[in-house]
Structure formats: C-alpha cells, structure tokens
Design an enzyme around this catalytic site. Structure first.
Site, PDB file in Angstrom:
ATOM      1  N   ASN A  96       0.794  -1.233   0.000  1.00 22.41           N
ATOM      2  CA  ASN A  96       0.000   0.000   0.000  1.00 22.41           C
ATOM      3  C   ASN A  96       0.828   1.286   0.000  1.00 22.41           C
ATOM      4  O   ASN A  96       0.369   2.306  -0.494  1.00 22.41           O
ATOM      5  CB  ASN A  96      -1.051  -0.016   1.111  1.00 22.41           C
ATOM      6  CG  ASN A  96      -0.458  -0.133   2.480  1.00 22.41           C
ATOM      7  OD1 ASN A  96       0.704  -0.486   2.640  1.00 22.41           O
ATOM      8  ND2 ASN A  96      -1.249   0.167   3.489  1.00 22.41           N
ATOM      9  N   LYS A  98      12.518  -7.587   0.639  1.00 21.58           N
ATOM     10  CA  LYS A  98      11.526  -8.406  -0.087  1.00 21.58           C
ATOM     11  C   LYS A  98      10.322  -7.484  -0.306  1.00 21.58           C
ATOM     12  O   LYS A  98       9.534  -7.238   0.607  1.00 21.58           O
ATOM     13  CB  LYS A  98      11.197  -9.641   0.763  1.00 21.58           C
ATOM     14  CG  LYS A  98       9.826 -10.257   0.632  1.00 21.58           C
ATOM     15  CD  LYS A  98       9.516 -10.856  -0.716  1.00 21.58           C
ATOM     16  CE  LYS A  98       8.055 -11.333  -0.707  1.00 21.58           C
ATOM     17  NZ  LYS A  98       7.203 -10.471  -1.541  1.00 21.58           N
ATOM     18  N   PRO A  99      10.198  -6.918  -1.529  1.00 21.65           N
ATOM     19  CA  PRO A  99       9.061  -6.023  -1.787  1.00 21.65           C
ATOM     20  C   PRO A  99       7.789  -6.849  -2.028  1.00 21.65           C
ATOM     21  O   PRO A  99       7.870  -8.057  -2.268  1.00 21.65           O
ATOM     22  CB  PRO A  99       9.488  -5.283  -3.048  1.00 21.65           C
ATOM     23  CG  PRO A  99      10.397  -6.216  -3.755  1.00 21.65           C
ATOM     24  CD  PRO A  99      11.038  -7.115  -2.721  1.00 21.65           C
ATOM     25  N   THR A 120      -1.850  -8.689   9.951  1.00 30.55           N
ATOM     26  CA  THR A 120      -1.607  -9.251  11.290  1.00 30.55           C
ATOM     27  C   THR A 120      -1.387 -10.765  11.237  1.00 30.55           C
ATOM     28  O   THR A 120      -0.551 -11.301  11.965  1.00 30.55           O
ATOM     29  CB  THR A 120      -2.790  -8.878  12.222  1.00 30.55           C
ATOM     30  OG1 THR A 120      -2.714  -7.470  12.447  1.00 30.55           O
ATOM     31  CG2 THR A 120      -2.715  -9.591  13.555  1.00 30.55           C
ATOM     32  N   GLU A 158       4.847  -4.031  12.026  1.00 27.86           N
ATOM     33  CA  GLU A 158       3.831  -2.989  11.817  1.00 27.86           C
ATOM     34  C   GLU A 158       2.671  -3.677  11.115  1.00 27.86           C
ATOM     35  O   GLU A 158       2.768  -4.016   9.936  1.00 27.86           O
ATOM     36  CB  GLU A 158       4.400  -1.845  10.960  1.00 27.86           C
ATOM     37  CG  GLU A 158       5.614  -1.150  11.542  1.00 27.86           C
ATOM     38  CD  GLU A 158       5.300  -0.363  12.817  1.00 27.86           C
ATOM     39  OE1 GLU A 158       4.122  -0.119  13.119  1.00 27.86           O
ATOM     40  OE2 GLU A 158       6.254   0.003  13.523  1.00 27.86           O
ATOM     41  N   CYS A 203      -3.209   1.269   6.547  1.00 26.41           N
ATOM     42  CA  CYS A 203      -3.315   0.605   7.858  1.00 26.41           C
ATOM     43  C   CYS A 203      -4.041   1.488   8.857  1.00 26.41           C
ATOM     44  O   CYS A 203      -4.802   1.017   9.689  1.00 26.41           O
ATOM     45  CB  CYS A 203      -1.930   0.243   8.375  1.00 26.41           C
ATOM     46  SG  CYS A 203      -0.789   1.633   8.370  1.00 26.41           S
TER      47      CYS A 203
HETATM   48  P1  NAP Z   1       0.688  -9.064   3.520  1.00 24.13           P
HETATM   49  O1  NAP Z   1      -0.146  -9.902   2.630  1.00 24.13           O
HETATM   50  O2  NAP Z   1       0.873  -9.500   4.922  1.00 24.13           O
HETATM   51  O3  NAP Z   1       2.085  -8.915   2.769  1.00 24.13           O
HETATM   52  C1  NAP Z   1       3.111  -8.103   3.263  1.00 24.13           C
HETATM   53  C2  NAP Z   1       4.453  -8.632   2.820  1.00 24.13           C
HETATM   54  O4  NAP Z   1       4.691  -9.893   3.441  1.00 24.13           O
HETATM   55  C3  NAP Z   1       4.527  -8.891   1.305  1.00 24.13           C
HETATM   56  O5  NAP Z   1       5.818  -8.552   0.833  1.00 24.13           O
HETATM   57  C4  NAP Z   1       4.293 -10.388   1.228  1.00 24.13           C
HETATM   58  O6  NAP Z   1       4.795 -10.991   0.070  1.00 24.13           O
HETATM   59  C5  NAP Z   1       5.051 -10.861   2.456  1.00 24.13           C
HETATM   60  N1  NAP Z   1       4.674 -12.197   2.933  1.00 24.13           N
HETATM   61  C6  NAP Z   1       3.524 -12.868   2.712  1.00 24.13           C
HETATM   62  N2  NAP Z   1       3.578 -14.096   3.310  1.00 24.13           N
HETATM   63  C7  NAP Z   1       4.772 -14.177   3.918  1.00 24.13           C
HETATM   64  C8  NAP Z   1       5.431 -15.186   4.688  1.00 24.13           C
HETATM   65  N3  NAP Z   1       4.856 -16.367   4.941  1.00 24.13           N
HETATM   66  N4  NAP Z   1       6.670 -14.942   5.168  1.00 24.13           N
HETATM   67  C9  NAP Z   1       7.277 -13.751   4.929  1.00 24.13           C
HETATM   68  N5  NAP Z   1       6.710 -12.761   4.182  1.00 24.13           N
HETATM   69  C10 NAP Z   1       5.484 -12.964   3.691  1.00 24.13           C
HETATM   70  O7  NAP Z   1       0.117  -7.577   3.583  1.00 24.13           O
HETATM   71  P2  NAP Z   1      -0.384  -6.655   2.390  1.00 24.13           P
HETATM   72  O8  NAP Z   1      -1.702  -7.150   1.901  1.00 24.13           O
HETATM   73  O9  NAP Z   1       0.711  -6.436   1.396  1.00 24.13           O
HETATM   74  O10 NAP Z   1      -0.576  -5.274   3.141  1.00 24.13           O
HETATM   75  C11 NAP Z   1      -1.739  -4.917   3.776  1.00 24.13           C
HETATM   76  C12 NAP Z   1      -1.638  -5.139   5.267  1.00 24.13           C
HETATM   77  O11 NAP Z   1      -0.531  -4.402   5.792  1.00 24.13           O
HETATM   78  C13 NAP Z   1      -2.842  -4.611   6.020  1.00 24.13           C
HETATM   79  O12 NAP Z   1      -3.158  -5.510   7.036  1.00 24.13           O
HETATM   80  C14 NAP Z   1      -2.343  -3.306   6.603  1.00 24.13           C
HETATM   81  O13 NAP Z   1      -3.056  -2.849   7.734  1.00 24.13           O
HETATM   82  C15 NAP Z   1      -0.947  -3.651   6.918  1.00 24.13           C
HETATM   83  N6  NAP Z   1      -0.138  -2.436   7.015  1.00 24.13           N
HETATM   84  C16 NAP Z   1       0.320  -2.064   8.235  1.00 24.13           C
HETATM   85  C17 NAP Z   1       1.041  -0.879   8.369  1.00 24.13           C
HETATM   86  C18 NAP Z   1       1.577  -0.430   9.683  1.00 24.13           C
HETATM   87  O14 NAP Z   1       2.516   0.365   9.668  1.00 24.13           O
HETATM   88  N7  NAP Z   1       1.059  -0.885  10.804  1.00 24.13           N
HETATM   89  C19 NAP Z   1       1.289  -0.098   7.232  1.00 24.13           C
HETATM   90  C20 NAP Z   1       0.790  -0.528   6.007  1.00 24.13           C
HETATM   91  C21 NAP Z   1       0.096  -1.708   5.903  1.00 24.13           C
HETATM   92  P3  NAP Z   1       3.834 -11.235  -1.212  1.00 24.13           P
HETATM   93  O15 NAP Z   1       3.376  -9.873  -1.629  1.00 24.13           O
HETATM   94  O16 NAP Z   1       4.708 -11.896  -2.180  1.00 24.13           O
HETATM   95  O17 NAP Z   1       2.689 -12.090  -0.732  1.00 24.13           O
END
Ligand code: NAP
Length: 487
Positions: free
Chosen positions: A155, A178-179, A233, A253, A287
């Site tokens: 995002n 890892k983007p 989460t 985060e 988020c």
């Molecule tokens: P996500 O699906 O958890 O993915 C985030 C990152 O983690 C991606 O690079 C993803 O790779 C990787 N990933 C997925 N499975 C993994 C595993 N088993 N081991 C290690 N890495 C793994 O999250 P998203 O959909 O991209 O982002 C949205 C979420 O982020 C929302 O829940 C949002 O609230 C949260 N967020 C939190 C903050 C904060 O600062 N608190 C800020 C922004 C977003 P792939 O893309 O290849 O699957």
C-alpha cells in the site's frame, strides 16, 4: 524486464521464472519481474552477511552522505517514481507524489540520524568482584545488529520500504529487501537509487517473489539477525512464530481497525470532511484508515447527512488523472473481501446510505473498483467491525455517550491509531488517554503519519516503533564496555 539486486549485480531468478507487474486500474501488464525462490533469497542473504564488515567499516558520516545523496536522486526522479507507484498499485497520482516526497524526507532524516547514534558513560557502583574496587570505567556504544530482512506491503510500496531500509543503513546494517508481489516496481527503483548514491555492493540486496518462499527464507535463515515487517496481522503472527526459532529481533507494523469518535460537541463540517479523507484515501487501503466511525446518538443523523454529501464529491477513476480522488483496490481478492464484509453487514441489518456495490461500467470494467460506501446501523457483532476492511467502506456505529464510545473503540484486537472529534480539548485529551492505540489524533483524521515521529501499534497491531530516529535505535544493539583501570 525488472531484475533483482544480489551482491551488487542485477539478476534474473535462479530458474528464470517471472511474474507480471499489473496495473490494478486497467489490468495492463506494466513489466515483468523475477519470481525469485529460496535459492535467490539465500544468495541475497549470503551477500548481505558477507558485506557486514564493509558496512561496519563505513563511518557514520559516509553512511549519512550516501543516504542524503539517495534522497536527492529520488527528488530528481520524483515524477518517474510517482508515476510508477500510481500505475503499479492504483494510487491516485497526487497521493503517489506525496508518498515520493515523504520518501525523500525519510532518506534525509535517516542521513541525519546516522550521525546521532550515541552511547553513554555509566556511573558504576562499587563492584563486589573484587570487593571495594571502584576503579572501573563503563560506557555504552550502539552497534549494528547485522543483517536486516525488510519485508514490505503493497500500500505504500516506496515509503514503507524506506522506513525499514534507510534507518537500517543509517545504523550500519546490511539489508535484504523483499518487496510486495503486488507492487514491486517502486521498491526496485528505490534499490537502484541507493546503489547509484554510492552504496557498496552487497549492503543492500533485493529479492522479488512470493512471500511464502522468498519471505519465509528471510524469516527462517539463521544469517538474518532482525526482521522489519509491515503487513497483515496474520502474516505477522506467522513471521513471529517462525523467527522465534533463531531468536531474531522483530519490528512488526501490522493491521488496524482505527476508530474515529465524533462527540456531540464536535464541529460536524470539519468531522465530515476529515472522515472522508480518513476512510477513502487510497480506497481505504491504509493501515491507519478510519475503519469505524463512532458517533454520538444525538448528532448521528446530522453527521451522516454531512458525511454522505462529502463522500459524493469524490471522483473515482483513473489514478493517473490529477482530478481523481480514488482508484481501485489492489486485486480481485481485495475486492471480494470488501464485497463479503459489506454483504455480511447488510444481511445483518446495516443500512446502505451510499454505494454498496462494485463499479463495473465501461470506465471501470478492467479494474478492481468498488464504489465509496457508507453504512449506518452497524453493530459490533458484525464482521465489518472486527475484521480489517481495507476497502472504501465507512461503517457508522452510534453510541450514547463518550464513555461508551471509548469502550466500542477499544473493542477490537487492533490498536494502531484512533481519532476523537470534540470542541473541548481537555475532554479530547482525557479520552485519548483511555484509548488503547499507538497514537490518538484530536480533531483530525486517523490516517496521518509524520516520518520522524513515533509510529506503531499496540495489541495485535504491532511490536516496536518506526519513525526514523526510533527505528535507528531498534536496528542497533546496545553494548556495555567496562575497563578495569587498576594499574
Ligand atoms: P501481507 O499480505 O501481509 O504482505 C506483506 C508482505 O509480506 C509482502 O511482501 C508479502 O509478500 C510478504 N509475505 C507474505 N507471506 C509471507 C510469509 N509467509 N513470510 C514472509 N513474508 C510474507 O500484507 P499486504 O496485503 O501487502 O498489506 C496490507 C496489510 O498491511 C494490512 O493488514 C495493513 O493494515 C498492513 N499495514 C500495516 C502498516 C503499519 O505500519 N502498521 C502499514 C501498512 C500496511 P507477497 O506480496 O509476495 O505475498
């Protein structure tokens, strides 16, 4: 075709596999990027591990100069970067420009903080070993942790990545990035900029590919010392469990379900305007987006009508057009999740005041567009008040008084940010102290972040704090050194 950066070389994946980088507004393929696997991740981790000595040998001033140069290069290429962000993740161009400007600031702040990594001298008590010996001198220094794994979400594909990489480099670490697979191109461009700014080979590495392989290798590999992760989460919990085996330091985060409380003495015009940007900026995929609006019963109807009027002004469309306020959601799964949560709410009694459906007319048919949606009559028992929405939906809950508002606000597993609207600042501050969240904003929207201020959540919203100076501290180990001065 985009490539990965490993040990100072731009490379394809080990087996040549690729993934398409797609524009979620148009389904156009923008580019392809390597579908890296565990071998690629291991090669990047080895490179980062081997480069630790090189990173530690650089002075704080050398690291600072490189980070500042990277900030300047990013500024020079900000038009190109903003366009890549906008196209790769469907973000309105004006928001993508703001993200790029913030990226420049994050790098510049890190350049400053690199020069402020201080230790302390510690007055020592007289040690019992041997008794009575007072002739010792103790001090602390902060050292780099070693290899940092930076795993970032879609995002804010530039700035959230820089919030990990820039402070980690400022502190003298090496990094494996890892983007996200939905939106890797801005991160790849950021790595190129860091390289161009003069970072020696191996200090920053970047591997693209699925989280389940590349991400998991970074999380489990014993050569990685710390993980800085932003994402869902549930992914964060999995990472915590797996990283525990090698006792890695974790900065997490995670998700949020940020409440905006609007009390009966609030300025409703202002609340309606800020709730609109709070909920609908980047289609709610933030988020800290406002995910629940909790309104005093006495002003509920007046607020809802002012709010709907504001939301109706939003222009949904092609993110590259400067007049667009809202684009698509990131992908088909994101769209289905929004549809599922809205359907669950309406089938349990929520009332649709605006929107409530996918946009699929000619202009929207190739993207993942959902109409800006306002729901009233929402109850705490509905899934939409407990599961993170991540889409353009505003659920309105009504409450009797301020105490009840705080209770409802706290009634989720999340605790990222919150906001309170009241004309009585003292009341606002007292209530802010009762809300369990990493930050509370008074008379403002929830989705605000300052790059040098503390940022992070409590409960299941996270662990540790970002904000450049805090992140630099998180990316260092404190070492205590004692000299026995007895001659
Ligand atoms: P996500 O699906 O958890 O993915 C985030 C990152 O983690 C991606 O690079 C993803 O790779 C990787 N990933 C997925 N499975 C993994 C595993 N088993 N081991 C290690 N890495 C793994 O999250 P998203 O959909 O991209 O982002 C949205 C979420 O982020 C929302 O829940 C949002 O609230 C949260 N967020 C939190 C903050 C904060 O600062 N608190 C800020 C922004 C977003 P792939 O893309 O290849 O699957």
């Amino acid at each position: 075709m985009a490539k990965m950066l490993i040990a100072g070389k731009w490379v394809d994946s080990y087996d040549g596999a690729t993934i398409d980088a797609v524009n979620p507004a148009t389904s156009e393929v923008l580019d392809t990027f390597p579908r890296g696997g565990r071998e690629d991740a291991r090669a990047a981790i080895d490179a980062a591990y081997d480069a630790r000595g090189k990173a530690e040998a650089m002075t704080a001033y050398e690291r600072s100069t490189i980070l500042l140069k990277a900030s300047q290069i990013l500024e020079q290429r900000s038009t190109e970067m903003a366009r890549i962000i906008s196209q790769n993740v469907g973000k309105p161009i004006t928001d993508a420009e703001a993200e790029t400007t913030r990226g420049c600031l994050t790098l510049a702040f890190a350049a400053e903080e690199a020069k402020r990594i201080y230790g302390q001298t510690i007055p020592l008590d007289s040690s019992p070993f041997p008794p009575g010996n007072k002739d010792r001198f103790g001090f602390t220094i902060r050292e780099p942790i070693g290899v940092v794994g930076a795993i970032s979400p879609f995002n804010f594909p530039l700035n959230l990545l820089l919030h990990k990489v820039a402070p980690a480099l400022a502190a003298g670490n090496t990094v494996v990035i890892k983007p996200p697979s939905d939106g890797p191109l801005p991160g790849i461009m950021a790595a190129k900029i860091l390289e161009e700014a003069g970072l020696p080979p191996g200090i920053v590495n970047l591997v693209t590919g699925p989280g389940s392989t590349v991400g998991e290798e970074i999380v489990t590999n014993p050569k990685v010392d710390a993980i800085s992760f932003t994402g869902d989460t549930s992914t964060g919990r999995m990472i915590s469990e797996k990283a525990a085996a090698t006792n890695k330091k974790l900065i997490l985060e995670l998700g949020g379900h940020d409440p905006m409380i609007i009390l009966d003495d609030a300025d409703l015009t202002r609340a309606a305007k800020l709730a609109t940007t709070g909920v609908f900026s980047y289609s709610g995929q933030v988020c800290t987006a406002t995910k629940r609006i909790i309104v005093s019963e006495a002003i509920k109807d007046k607020f809802a009508s002012a709010f709907v009027q504001e939301v109706q002004k939003l222009k949904v469309g092609n993110p590259l057009e400067r007049t667009t306020n809202m684009g698509p959601v990131i992908n088909a799964a994101g769209l289905s999740k929004v549809q599922e949560l809205v359907e669950d709410a309406t089938s349990n009694g929520a009332v649709v005041l605006l929107g409530g459906q996918r946009l699929d007319s000619e202009a929207y048919s190739k993207g993942f567009f959902y109409s800006p949606t306002v729901l009233s009559n929402v109850r705490e028992s509905m899934k939409i008040t407990q599961q993170e929405i991540f889409g353009p939906v505003a659920p309105i809950l009504e409450v009797g008084d301020a105490e009840e508002a705080v209770e409802v606000a706290n009634n989720t597993v999340y605790g990222l940010q919150a906001s309170i609207f009241t004309s009585n600042l003292a009341r606002g501050i007292k209530l802010a102290r009762k809300i369990r969240a990493g930050a509370v904003l008074i008379n403002d929207r929830t989705n605000m972040r300052w790059d040098n201020a503390p940022f992070g959540g409590v409960k299941r919203s996270g662990l540790g704090r970002e904000g450049v100076s805090l992140a630099v501290t998180e990316f260092t180990e404190l070492k205590f050194i004692v000299a026995n001065l007895t001659e």
